[in-house]
Write a protein that holds these residues in place. Sequence first.
Motif, short mmCIF file in Angstrom:
data_model
loop_
_atom_site.label_atom_id
_atom_site.label_comp_id
_atom_site.label_asym_id
_atom_site.label_seq_id
_atom_site.Cartn_x
_atom_site.Cartn_y
_atom_site.Cartn_z
N ILE A 19 0.85 -1.20 0.00
CA ILE A 19 0.00 0.00 0.00
C ILE A 19 0.88 1.25 0.00
N GLY A 20 2.03 1.15 0.65
CA GLY A 20 2.96 2.29 0.66
C GLY A 20 3.55 2.55 -0.71
N VAL A 21 3.91 1.49 -1.42
CA VAL A 21 4.45 1.66 -2.77
C VAL A 21 3.38 2.25 -3.69
N VAL A 22 2.16 1.74 -3.56
CA VAL A 22 1.05 2.27 -4.37
C VAL A 22 0.79 3.73 -4.02
N PHE A 23 0.82 4.04 -2.73
CA PHE A 23 0.58 5.42 -2.29
C PHE A 23 1.67 6.35 -2.82
N ALA A 24 2.93 5.95 -2.66
CA ALA A 24 4.04 6.81 -3.10
C ALA A 24 4.06 6.96 -4.61
N ARG A 25 3.70 5.87 -5.31
CA ARG A 25 3.79 5.87 -6.77
C ARG A 25 2.57 6.50 -7.41
#
Lengths: 200, 200
Positions: free
Chosen positions: A158-164
């Motif tokens: 979810i963090g990678v999706v959020f950052a990206r």
Amino acid sequence: MSSSGRTGRRPGNPEVTKQAILDAARTAFGELGYERATIRAIAGRAGVDPALVHHYFGAKQSLFASAHELPFNPADLIARIAAAEPEDLGREVARLYLTVVGAPDSPVLSLIRAAATNDAAARMMREFIEDLLLRSAAKWIDAANAGLRLMLVGSHMIGVVFARSVIGIPTLVDMDVETLIEAIGPTIDRYLTDPALDDL
Amino acid sequence: MSSSGRTGRRPGNPEVTKQAILDAARTAFGELGYERATIRAIAGRAGVDPALVHHYFGAKQSLFASAHELPFNPADLIARIAAAEPEDLGREVARLYLTVVGAPDSPVLSLIRAAATNDAAARMMREFIEDLLLRSAAKWIDAANAGLRLMLVGSHMIGVVFARSVIGIPTLVDMDVETLIEAIGPTIDRYLTDPALDDL
């Protein structure tokens, strides 16, 4: 509490009935959260028999996905991950998050945005994630601390999706998806399989 | 463009001046983003000399932190991580994210919430993260792909903070922080040091 379909609405057009169910589901999930929005409660709001909800949309996870127009069926996703070869497991999870669940045009991004600012939306997402990971996905984790392992994977992704896709960090946006998958896959593998996490 | 302090405001009370600078900074960062909100632009809005902004608040990263009441100075955070023993590096990063940057009462959560729903806030956060990680933190990463490594770490940790403190996933909320740090630390180490990430 209607005891049979006889008390339910009987519209002639199945598409109208389906849409009424989806609308009722979306409203009920938003108002009651994922847990308390039972199939029975949703059927009641739509004026149909609970069996008809099951018939059209399957289990509650699947109804949730349909109501929010998610581009995947949660059960299919879990089946696909469960079927991955052990050496592809981490990469397969990363690939599904980056190309399906959290793809740049995924409706999941709307759910993330809503959860960030709205308590009811956060509760709905929290309860859906718990149901999906702790009740469904945890079954195929053959290691101690399955719940923690899956939540570490989920929160990483979810963090990678959020950052990206939400913040739009150029380093991640510009990076080839396969390269990201290669970078992240071994971390997912570690969270899912490393015996060091058995003893926490 | 004022060439000297003579054109600036001369309030008698330094606290009033400081507050005017912080208000001007917060507004400028929000409106212009982090990059375009220069110290000079902020000083102009506050009616003071740029040197006074530097004097009171240091570099722009530090002014940004003060303006948003962040409970840390970014330069101190980076210095603390740079000073960690190699075997403690991953745990130290995880500890700082979980107990300082993204602690349950951290103002960073407000920035995350804003970035999730507001394009200007997302840009401000994106530019601040890029400045902090790609320009400042990348200097002490002695490995190829420093930017990608730091963004993987940052996105992982923002995801853990999001899942734990914004969505409130009970598995992560109820977990002892030191246990989480033990679980996540080795992943951070891998992203920062694993030679396999040199070749991506």
